[in-house]
Design a protein around this motif. Structure first.
Motif, PDB file in Angstrom:
ATOM      1  N   TYR A   1      21.027  14.131  59.220  1.00 55.37           N
ATOM      2  CA  TYR A   1      22.058  15.194  59.625  1.00 55.37           C
ATOM      3  C   TYR A   1      23.474  14.813  58.955  1.00 55.37           C
TER       4      TYR A   1
ATOM      5  N   GLU B   1      18.588  12.385  65.907  1.00 50.97           N
ATOM      6  CA  GLU B   1      19.200  13.419  66.769  1.00 50.97           C
ATOM      7  C   GLU B   1      19.933  12.800  68.033  1.00 50.97           C
TER       8      GLU B   1
ATOM      9  N   ASN C   1      23.458  13.689  69.081  1.00 50.71           N
ATOM     10  CA  ASN C   1      23.977  14.107  70.466  1.00 50.71           C
ATOM     11  C   ASN C   1      25.268  13.062  70.856  1.00 50.71           C
TER      12      ASN C   1
ATOM     13  N   LYS D   1      15.892  17.112  71.993  1.00 50.38           N
ATOM     14  CA  LYS D   1      15.264  16.074  71.810  1.00 50.38           C
ATOM     15  C   LYS D   1      13.948  16.559  70.946  1.00 50.38           C
TER      16      LYS D   1
ATOM     17  N   HIS E   1      13.484  17.661  67.887  1.00 45.07           N
ATOM     18  CA  HIS E   1      13.683  18.999  67.009  1.00 45.07           C
ATOM     19  C   HIS E   1      13.956  18.133  65.480  1.00 45.07           C
TER      20      HIS E   1
ATOM     21  N   PRO F   1      15.908  18.136  62.091  1.00 43.00           N
ATOM     22  CA  PRO F   1      17.228  18.844  61.191  1.00 43.00           C
ATOM     23  C   PRO F   1      16.783  19.956  60.328  1.00 43.00           C
TER      24      PRO F   1
END
Length: 260
Positions: A151, A180, A184, A217, A219, A221
């Motif tokens: 990310y 992820e 978050n 959650k 997923h 990127p």
């Protein structure tokens, strides 16, 4: 879940110059774009964007980031076979001798901004353009990430979005991130920092901290333009077939400085 990614991508080193055989004309010299009178944007505190002849757009200034040039090269590699999306080619990226500012020399694309064109389109034309944009967004969604479970921006930099801005470069807020869950947590930390700067506690951050990982959650990127708005979409009318009056539209996306 294993993320779809490309393994043969690496950012280029500066200075970057495309071979002369891959440019439509000799690249403009510094005096050419400094003296250009066709100015698209002139913000002394950020950047200046000018037109140089029929082939080139030049962006230079204190606020120009290498990230944008690297992104254009990344997109050129992965969209070469796509008929749905057009982005400007990057011809050169280097630091100016006069002031050390970064300079991007890019392809000048034909077209008019959707912001300008939208009010004069009829309903059928608007539907056609929206259909084209749907194909464009799908093509962007299919672009593989440059690194696994990543990310951030294509040069392995921070997430280029204001929700992850950190004035002091706190990587727990701006990234890049490897999961992820870290992504978050950065949203929560950024929200807390905003409220703390005003001497207040963020109960919204408390709520996000309790719930984000349960909702966001599993997923992968995905690559994103991150600044899609009508002024960054170019639309060009194209004759459908020789001798016919009907038209079709081609769309292009510009201003990729926030992509990642």
């Amino acid at each position: 879940m294993e993320t779809s990614h490309t393994t043969n991508w690496a950012p280029v080193r500066l200075p970057y110059l495309k071979p002369p055989s891959q440019t439509p004309a000799p690249l403009p010299m510094e005096n050419h774009f400094l003296e250009s009178t066709v100015v698209l944007r002139d913000d002394a505190s950020y950047h200046r964007v000018v037109v140089v002849g029929p082939h080139f757009i030049v962006k230079h200034g204190h606020g120009v980031r290498e990230r944008e040039g690297q992104t254009l090269l990344f997109l050129e590699k992965h969209l070469a076979s796509s008929s749905f999306i057009t982005v400007p080619k990057l011809y050169a990226m280097y630091r100016m001798l006069s002031n050390g500012h970064l300079c991007l020399i890019m392809e000048r694309l034909d077209g008019e901004s959707l912001e300008t064109m939208w009010p004069v389109l009829d309903n059928d034309e608007k539907s056609t353009v929206c259909g084209k944009l749907k194909d464009v967004f799908a093509a962007i969604f299919r672009i593989p990430m440059p690194y696994p479970n990543f990310y951030g921006s294509v040069e392995r930099g921070p997430v280029p979005h204001h929700l992850f801005h950190s004035a002091d470069g706190d990587k727990a807020i701006c990234g890049p991130f490897g999961s992820e869950k870290e992504f978050n947590a950065a949203l929560v930390r950024r929200l807390r920092a905003i409220w703390a700067a005003n001497g207040e506690h963020s109960f919204k951050a408390d709520f996000y901290e309790r719930n984000l990982n349960a909702i966001l959650k599993g997923h992968e990127p995905r690559f994103s333009h991150s600044d899609l708005q009508p002024k960054n979409i170019l639309v060009r009318r194209v004759q459908s077939q020789a001798g016919l009056a009907s038209e079709r539209f081609e769309v292009a996306l510009i201003d990729w400085e926030e992509a990642g």
